[in-house]
Scaffold this active site. Structure first.
Site, PDB file in Angstrom:
ATOM      1  N   GLY A  18       0.845  -1.197   0.000  1.00 46.74           N
ATOM      2  CA  GLY A  18       0.000   0.000   0.000  1.00 46.74           C
ATOM      3  C   GLY A  18       0.876   1.240   0.000  1.00 46.74           C
ATOM      4  NE  ARG A 177      -2.468   1.035   4.180  1.00 43.93           N
ATOM      5  CZ  ARG A 177      -1.746  -0.077   4.040  1.00 43.93           C
ATOM      6  NH1 ARG A 177      -2.114  -1.200   4.636  1.00 43.93           N
ATOM      7  NH2 ARG A 177      -0.633  -0.062   3.331  1.00 43.93           N
ATOM      8  CG  HIS A 225      -0.415  -2.584   9.781  1.00 48.97           C
ATOM      9  ND1 HIS A 225      -0.802  -1.401   9.222  1.00 48.97           N
ATOM     10  CD2 HIS A 225      -0.234  -3.437   8.731  1.00 48.97           C
ATOM     11  CE1 HIS A 225      -0.841  -1.514   7.894  1.00 48.97           C
ATOM     12  NE2 HIS A 225      -0.488  -2.760   7.574  1.00 48.97           N
ATOM     13  N   GLY A 227       0.280  -7.863   9.206  1.00 46.18           N
ATOM     14  CA  GLY A 227      -0.105  -8.680   8.041  1.00 46.18           C
ATOM     15  C   GLY A 227       1.071  -9.348   7.336  1.00 46.18           C
TER      16      GLY A 227
HETATM   17  O1  LIG Z   1      -0.090  -3.019   5.007  1.00 41.42           O
HETATM   18  C1  LIG Z   1       0.917  -3.395   4.515  1.00 41.42           C
HETATM   19  C2  LIG Z   1       1.291  -3.125   3.182  1.00 41.42           C
HETATM   20  O2  LIG Z   1       0.674  -2.286   2.506  1.00 41.42           O
HETATM   21  O3  LIG Z   1       2.270  -3.723   2.740  1.00 41.42           O
END
Ligand SMILES: O=CC(=O)O
Length: 260
Positions: A18, A177, A225, A227
């Site tokens: 992102g 997000r 966060h 991920g």
């Molecule tokens: O949220 C994490 C990314 O955008 O890599």
């Protein structure tokens, strides 16, 4: 930040897929090239989505707490029962790389129907899934998982009006997000039991202040966060970020460049 870096700044390479945190228009204006790290984090992020979904749906956070606090007493048949994925309907919002991988990862759990909504509309997917209107997805899904990117269209997509269309038994998962969700409305929807529970890997702001009302709820699991946080994914992401920068500085095509 772009101004602080000075006019010699040639490239911004974000260690993420992102790039909603980057002022793209300003980069374009200043001829600054922009790189990101797509693909290499897809599996790790989708996997975290599965982990968060299972954590919430099977009450894992409460269960771990029960063991540590001594709340675990004699065997009780219905204690800590959650909802399984088998025979359920799963709705995926955003069917990009991460959404598609999540779909594949969830298939072996015996899900009855996969629904999805996507700005790109219906397309051939590796697993059978129905492209539906957003309101249909909200109404019919037992689990709603958000994997879309943050854009002006998806900002606050999940708000009171959205949560009220979901099942009272629905579980809401966000790995996209934080700003896709109106957090005050989510708080109210969880508190008033408009929906059953939520799992968030992303919040607004990040870090989420420890006095956030969301943290007072026992039907909301929040992760910081993480991920893409596997050692392997983060190492490959770091390499790609460095390669993006080196290529840009040498005036070459960047391995992962955002067209501005
Ligand atoms: O949220 C994490 C990314 O955008 O890599």
């Amino acid at each position: 930040m772009l101004s602080i870096s000075g006019p010699q700044l040639k490239v911004v390479s974000t260690l993420s897929v992102g790039y909603d945190h980057v002022n793209v228009a300003e980069c374009a204006k200043r001829n600054i090239r922009l790189g990101n790290t797509p693909d290499v984090l897809t599996k790790a992020t989708a996997e975290l989505g599965v982990a968060l979904l299972l954590t919430v749906s099977r009450n894992i956070e409460k269960a771990v707490h029960a063991v540590k606090s001594g709340e675990w007493s004699s065997w009780k048949s219905m204690w800590l029962c959650g909802s399984g994925l088998e025979y359920s309907t799963v709705g995926i919002v955003g069917m990009g790389r991460i959404g598609t991988t999540l779909l594949q990862m969830l298939q072996p759990f015996g899900v009855s129907r996969f629904l999805y909504s996507s700005k790109r509309g219906a397309r051939e997917l590796p697993v059978e899934a129905e492209c539906v209107e957003f309101h249909t997805l909200l109404k019919e899904s037992d689990f709603v998982i958000v994997c879309c990117s943050l854009t002006p269209e998806t900002k606050d997509l999940f708000r009171a009006e959205t949560f009220s269309q979901m099942k009272k038994t629905a579980i809401f998962i966000n790995i996209s997000r934080g700003a896709v969700v109106n957090q005050e409305d989510l708080y109210d929807s969880l508190k008033n039991e408009t929906i059953l529970a939520a799992g968030l890997d992303v919040t607004t702001p990040e870090p989420l202040p420890t006095d956030s009302p969301l943290l007072s709820l026992d039907n909301c699991t929040i992760l910081p966060h993480i991920g893409s946080a596997t050692t392997k994914a983060r190492s490959i992401m770091s390499e790609l970020t460095a390669k993006n920068i080196l290529a840009a500085l040498e005036g070459k095509p960047m391995p992962a460049e955002i067209k501005l």
